[in-house]
Design an enzyme around this catalytic site. Structure first.
Site, PDB file in Angstrom:
ATOM      1  N   SER A 167       1.362  -0.706   0.111  1.00  0.00           N
ATOM      2  CA  SER A 167      -0.027  -0.122  -0.392  1.00  0.00           C
ATOM      3  C   SER A 167       0.995   1.286   0.238  1.00  0.00           C
ATOM      4  O   SER A 167       2.130   1.558   0.223  1.00  0.00           O
ATOM      5  CB  SER A 167      -1.180  -0.194   1.013  1.00  0.00           C
ATOM      6  OG  SER A 167      -0.059   0.015   1.496  1.00  0.00           O
ATOM      7  N   LYS A 168       0.480   2.176  -0.266  1.00  0.00           N
ATOM      8  CA  LYS A 168       0.514   3.716  -0.609  1.00  0.00           C
ATOM      9  C   LYS A 168       1.923   3.993   1.122  1.00  0.00           C
ATOM     10  O   LYS A 168       2.656   4.426   0.786  1.00  0.00           O
ATOM     11  CB  LYS A 168      -0.219   4.511  -0.544  1.00  0.00           C
ATOM     12  CG  LYS A 168      -0.407   5.767  -1.914  1.00  0.00           C
ATOM     13  CD  LYS A 168      -1.406   6.829  -1.976  1.00  0.00           C
ATOM     14  CE  LYS A 168      -1.196   7.208  -2.757  1.00  0.00           C
ATOM     15  NZ  LYS A 168      -2.144   7.940  -2.995  1.00  0.00           N
ATOM     16  N   ARG A 169       1.534   3.656   2.043  1.00  0.00           N
ATOM     17  CA  ARG A 169       1.829   3.750   3.660  1.00  0.00           C
ATOM     18  C   ARG A 169       3.656   2.984   3.173  1.00  0.00           C
ATOM     19  O   ARG A 169       4.229   3.422   3.587  1.00  0.00           O
ATOM     20  CB  ARG A 169       1.425   3.124   4.437  1.00  0.00           C
ATOM     21  CG  ARG A 169       0.796   3.821   4.530  1.00  0.00           C
ATOM     22  CD  ARG A 169       0.530   3.503   5.781  1.00  0.00           C
ATOM     23  NE  ARG A 169      -1.504   2.562   5.279  1.00  0.00           N
ATOM     24  CZ  ARG A 169      -1.155   1.185   5.981  1.00  0.00           C
ATOM     25  NH1 ARG A 169      -0.494   0.677   7.075  1.00  0.00           N
ATOM     26  NH2 ARG A 169      -2.755   0.421   5.037  1.00  0.00           N
ATOM     27  N   HIS A 170       3.401   2.763   2.295  1.00  0.00           N
ATOM     28  CA  HIS A 170       4.815   1.290   2.094  1.00  0.00           C
ATOM     29  C   HIS A 170       5.754   1.731   0.981  1.00  0.00           C
ATOM     30  O   HIS A 170       6.757   1.383   0.668  1.00  0.00           O
ATOM     31  CB  HIS A 170       4.283  -0.077   2.027  1.00  0.00           C
ATOM     32  CG  HIS A 170       4.030  -0.833   2.724  1.00  0.00           C
ATOM     33  ND1 HIS A 170       2.904  -1.606   2.548  1.00  0.00           N
ATOM     34  CD2 HIS A 170       4.132  -1.285   4.789  1.00  0.00           C
ATOM     35  CE1 HIS A 170       2.584  -2.061   3.661  1.00  0.00           C
ATOM     36  NE2 HIS A 170       2.139  -1.478   4.587  1.00  0.00           N
TER      37      HIS A 170
END
Ligand code: GLU
Length: 504
Positions: free
Chosen positions: A260-263
């Site tokens: 996901s974008k968080r990574h």
């Protein structure tokens, strides 16, 4: 029957790497089977619309070389258009078609109006949860009579239309990757098919469209497996033939969590901005969830066309490892287009203060622009260093040696080398030869080094590392004759003078 597949993105503003893979597998499957690859835009969730998202998505697909044969496409000038005999291919333009089809289900008692308020639905859900039950619609409006429904509609009550699932009925389908799947309708919700705003839900529109567009194989992400029984039941309710289903494994990060974008970077646009080569990204993404028969890792698009097969798509999640992607990218760097890489390099060079920007270009990427002569210089530099870095975003590991008259020593080792006894002689010889050189290109620069070896007996490491330290302040780096050519005569001489003045 000829194969027809589709990629059906919702335009959210960026293209996740998982979407690129779904598109790519559909594209490859179509190519492999002489079929057609359709792109349909699923924009029925009006709360998630983003301006320019369709164009942006199609640009990303064009960049990646995964373009559709039919559906929503970019014309040669880059404008969004539609092509094909089953259009429109944008769901918000197909509302009449959904209206007609929901009417069929309503007439046959396979769908019903539901007037329950959000408050009531929330309350039902809370009660079910408190009893340890899986929350689902309790069927409150299932048995309203035609007259009751009409009365409520006439009174202006808001409603949705739900699918009427039979009780205790087993829905079966075959997934080409996962095998036979079975679901009992008792575990399924009476899915909303038409929302209060009159728009269809994804579940309804996807089935109607896939049928009308004669889609033979539905290849999509694993997150849709649990929705498939609802879709299969809809095919049965309409009396339509079901397509084949293929659910692709999730893409995981190196910690085995869903990417996901968080990574970090997950959007195709991120990789484009960082100067990844499109062929490299496509090559690597193809391998996340599919394994070729041998252990081949580098594939051109043509080879992927020839070798891709659904049978070798795995059931378990594929790991997306940026380090591996960089490794693949490096393979493509040496043949990559200098102009493309130079454009990608500009923001990094501007950030590092190596090049001045003269504004922002008006293209869709809005990147910084530089003077033409600077751009030409960057291109020449890229040509010389592109086989020394994995990705353009590493450009500043080497770029500084191409800018500025003053020599900057990279390390103590370089300083020690500069202080060696033979350096003044080498520096003088180099300076003389550079100043006298008629043609200052890589080939002749090679000759300069050879002649110094011959005339002064300086050779091997002393010659090559010495020259590199004198010109760049580094012990290792791009080929010396090439580097000299990019720097040009004048800068080479200034660097040598600066080097000598720094000897201790
Ligand atoms: N619109 C859905 C998405 O955004 C498509 C799912 C499907 O392929 O059926 O992923």
């Amino acid at each position: 029957m000829s194969v027809r597949v589709r990629f059906a993105p919702s335009p959210t503003g960026f293209v996740h790497i998982g979407s690129l893979r779904t598109a790519l597998y559909n594209y490859l499957f179509a190519k492999r089977n002489g079929g057609t690859y359709v792109l349909r835009v699923e924009d029925t969730d009006r709360t998630r619309l983003v301006d320019g998202a369709i164009e942006n998505m199609l640009q990303a697909m064009r960049w990646a070389g995964v373009e559709s044969d039919e559906g929503v496409v970019l014309d040669k000038d880059g404008n969004v258009t539609q092509k094909g005999e089953f259009g429109p291919y944008i769901q918000s333009e197909r509302l009449d078609i959904y209206k007609e089809h929901i009417q069929t289900l309503l007439d046959e008692g396979k769908a019903y109006h539901c007037f329950c308020s959000k408050e009531r639905l929330d309350q039902v859900r809370e009660e079910q949860k408190a009893k340890g039950l899986t929350p689902k619609y309790d069927g409150h409006c299932r048995h309203l009579s035609k007259e009751e429904v009409q009365k409520k509609i006439d009174a202006g009550e808001s409603y949705v239309i739900r699918l009427k699932l039979p009780e205790n009925y087993v829905i079966k389908f075959h997934d080409l990757v996962r095998g036979d799947m079975e679901f009992n309708t008792d575990d399924q919700d009476d899915q909303v098919l038409i929302k209060a705003d009159g728009f269809p839900t994804y579940h309804f529109a996807v089935v109607v469209d896939d049928h009308l567009m004669k889609i033979t194989h539905i290849i999509r992400g694993e997150e849709w497996v649990s929705s498939t029984p609802k879709h299969v039941y809809l095919y049965e309710a309409f009396g339509w033939d079901k397509p084949e289903f293929v659910h692709l494994p999730n893409i995981l990060n190196t910690e085995k969590k869903k990417l996901s974008k968080r990574h970090g970077d997950v959007a195709v646009e991120d990789f484009k901005r960082k100067g990844y080569i499109p062929e490299a990204l496509v090559n690597y993404v193809a391998l996340v969830g599919w394994s070729p028969e041998d252990n081949q890792e580098i594939f051109s698009m043509k080879e992927l066309d020839e070798k891709f097969s659904i049978e070798r798509v795995s059931k378990s999640g594929g790991v997306f490892d940026v380090e591996k992607l960089k490794w693949v990218n490096q393979h493509y760097m040496k043949d990559a287009d200098d102009e493309y890489l130079a454009k990608a390099a500009i923001p990094y060079l501007v950030d590092a203060g190596l090049v001045d920007t003269i504004g922002v270009n008006e293209g869709s990427d809005g990147e910084a622009e530089v003077k033409d002569e600077d751009f030409e210089y960057i291109k020449k530099m890229i040509h010389v260093i592109k086989n020394k870095i994995q990705v353009i975003d590493e450009i500043n590991d080497l770029a500084p040696i191409f800018f500025g008259e003053e020599l900057k020593l990279e390390s103590e080792d370089a300083r020690e080398f500069l202080n060696m006894e033979h350096i003044p002689l080498l520096a003088q010889a180099l300076k003389d030869k550079i100043e006298q050189a008629e043609q200052f290109n890589s080939e002749n620069n090679q000759k300069i080094l050879k002649s110094i070896q011959k005339e002064h007996g300086i050779k091997g490491k002393n010659l090559f590392m010495g020259t590199r330290v004198l010109l760049t302040g580094m012990m290792h780096g791009p080929e010396i004759p090439d580097t000299m050519e990019v720097l040009g005569k004048e800068l080479c001489v200034k660097r040598i003078e600066s080097a000598i003045s720094q000897r201790g």
